[in-house]
Design an enzyme around this catalytic site. Sequence first.
Site, PDB file in Angstrom:
ATOM      1  N   HIS A  80     -12.656   3.638  -9.214  1.00  0.00           N
ATOM      2  CA  HIS A  80     -11.405   4.125  -8.913  1.00  0.00           C
ATOM      3  C   HIS A  80     -10.462   3.725 -10.080  1.00  0.00           C
ATOM      4  O   HIS A  80      -9.545   4.240 -10.554  1.00  0.00           O
ATOM      5  CB  HIS A  80     -10.806   3.484  -7.529  1.00  0.00           C
ATOM      6  CG  HIS A  80      -9.466   3.868  -7.143  1.00  0.00           C
ATOM      7  ND1 HIS A  80      -8.433   3.344  -6.965  1.00  0.00           N
ATOM      8  CD2 HIS A  80      -9.064   5.478  -6.940  1.00  0.00           C
ATOM      9  CE1 HIS A  80      -7.268   4.206  -6.682  1.00  0.00           C
ATOM     10  NE2 HIS A  80      -7.592   5.480  -6.647  1.00  0.00           N
ATOM     11  N   HIS A 117       2.528   1.914  -3.266  1.00  0.00           N
ATOM     12  CA  HIS A 117       1.814   2.331  -4.223  1.00  0.00           C
ATOM     13  C   HIS A 117       1.318   3.752  -4.176  1.00  0.00           C
ATOM     14  O   HIS A 117       1.253   4.526  -5.005  1.00  0.00           O
ATOM     15  CB  HIS A 117       0.286   1.653  -4.080  1.00  0.00           C
ATOM     16  CG  HIS A 117      -0.944   2.190  -5.254  1.00  0.00           C
ATOM     17  ND1 HIS A 117      -0.536   2.160  -6.713  1.00  0.00           N
ATOM     18  CD2 HIS A 117      -2.143   2.626  -4.891  1.00  0.00           C
ATOM     19  CE1 HIS A 117      -1.766   2.886  -7.108  1.00  0.00           C
ATOM     20  NE2 HIS A 117      -2.660   2.774  -6.186  1.00  0.00           N
ATOM     21  N   HIS A 123      -3.926  -9.263 -16.850  1.00  0.00           N
ATOM     22  CA  HIS A 123      -5.072  -9.006 -16.939  1.00  0.00           C
ATOM     23  C   HIS A 123      -5.615  -7.425 -16.963  1.00  0.00           C
ATOM     24  O   HIS A 123      -6.097  -6.434 -17.928  1.00  0.00           O
ATOM     25  CB  HIS A 123      -5.987  -9.842 -16.349  1.00  0.00           C
ATOM     26  CG  HIS A 123      -7.358  -9.673 -16.716  1.00  0.00           C
ATOM     27  ND1 HIS A 123      -7.933 -10.137 -17.828  1.00  0.00           N
ATOM     28  CD2 HIS A 123      -8.691  -9.233 -16.387  1.00  0.00           C
ATOM     29  CE1 HIS A 123      -9.264 -10.318 -18.175  1.00  0.00           C
ATOM     30  NE2 HIS A 123      -9.696  -9.504 -16.898  1.00  0.00           N
ATOM     31  N   GLU A 147       0.685  -1.140   0.102  1.00  0.00           N
ATOM     32  CA  GLU A 147      -0.090  -0.056  -0.085  1.00  0.00           C
ATOM     33  C   GLU A 147       0.918   1.117  -0.036  1.00  0.00           C
ATOM     34  O   GLU A 147       0.560   2.298  -0.632  1.00  0.00           O
ATOM     35  CB  GLU A 147      -1.061  -0.074   1.331  1.00  0.00           C
ATOM     36  CG  GLU A 147      -1.533   1.172   1.691  1.00  0.00           C
ATOM     37  CD  GLU A 147      -2.755   1.683   0.441  1.00  0.00           C
ATOM     38  OE1 GLU A 147      -3.370   2.800   0.524  1.00  0.00           O
ATOM     39  OE2 GLU A 147      -2.761   0.693  -0.613  1.00  0.00           O
ATOM     40  N   HIS A 174     -19.776  -9.826 -15.756  1.00  0.00           N
ATOM     41  CA  HIS A 174     -18.439  -9.544 -16.520  1.00  0.00           C
ATOM     42  C   HIS A 174     -18.307 -10.308 -17.645  1.00  0.00           C
ATOM     43  O   HIS A 174     -17.796  -9.649 -18.620  1.00  0.00           O
ATOM     44  CB  HIS A 174     -17.592  -9.390 -15.200  1.00  0.00           C
ATOM     45  CG  HIS A 174     -16.016  -8.824 -15.974  1.00  0.00           C
ATOM     46  ND1 HIS A 174     -16.032  -7.873 -16.528  1.00  0.00           N
ATOM     47  CD2 HIS A 174     -15.219  -9.629 -15.790  1.00  0.00           C
ATOM     48  CE1 HIS A 174     -14.791  -7.754 -16.651  1.00  0.00           C
ATOM     49  NE2 HIS A 174     -14.266  -9.049 -16.462  1.00  0.00           N
TER      50      HIS A 174
END
Length: 308
Positions: free
Chosen positions: A125, A63, A280, A60, A218
């Site tokens: 996000h 990032h 992906h 975290e 999806h």
Amino acid sequence: MHTMKLLKWLSVLSTLGMVFVLTGGALVTKTGSADGCGDSWPLCHGELIPSEITPELVIELSHRLVSGGMGILVVILAVLAWRQIGHVREVKFLAFLSVFFLFAQALIGAAAVVWEQNDFVLAIHFGISLISFASILLLTLLIFEVDKKFDSKSLIIRKKHRLEIYAVSFYTFIVVYTGALVRHTESNLVCGSWPFCNNAAPLDFANYSAEQWIQMGHRLAAAVLFIWTLTACIRLMKSYSHSRVMRGGWGIILLLISLQVLSGALIIFTMLNLGIALLHALIISCFFGLLCYFILLSSRSSKYEKES
């Protein structure tokens, strides 16, 4: 000349940096590291130097540091591009978008840490980050275009094809949102088979859980996108066989969407292998970025039509 060289280096670094921001965000979600720094932002657990180091905290915090560094780099790129090549029609708009959406995604990420958000809000996000990435990528392509590294100005896209490019790009954004929703609701592995949730009984929807509906929604959206991209690619490459930009660009787009479907299936077969899951996210980012480039070319074609 020296400034243009600097601008090119900045644009390439910014584009690569945004790739790390996108994959870093996906890594945070896929490893469950969103709470790695507790409910404080920008510090971890309210400390400048965290006293207790965990893998989730490292992911975290890394990032956040990469995103912060990118914020500075993109602002510099946007200001220089505005000053040096602001005469190019799309530059000022893209410079604004790249900064606005980069900071927007940072603020949404901060809000998610400080105030708990539901999964449907959190899924936005990645989409916001995707728009920022696309803006920076287009700005990079414009900088190299100004330097005569490639020429696409001879390409005039007809109205019916422009409308299809706009539509498939908008639909891609919807598919991206559904994919982010799969991650945030932890619905990646709720279906043990592919392409159906249960290949032995593909039409048995009666006992689907909410997570299984999200996962299969999806997959269905992604299947429609693949078929649409394939048919659009065939039509466009046939209609613009004289254009290297159209042939090459849509050839890459078709390759990317094929790899996206393959990597999506491999996520299930490998039980959510982290490397494949990050790949992906990266592939769809490149796919969307290239579609946005054709949106830019389409907007130019519209302008040329009005002037002629």
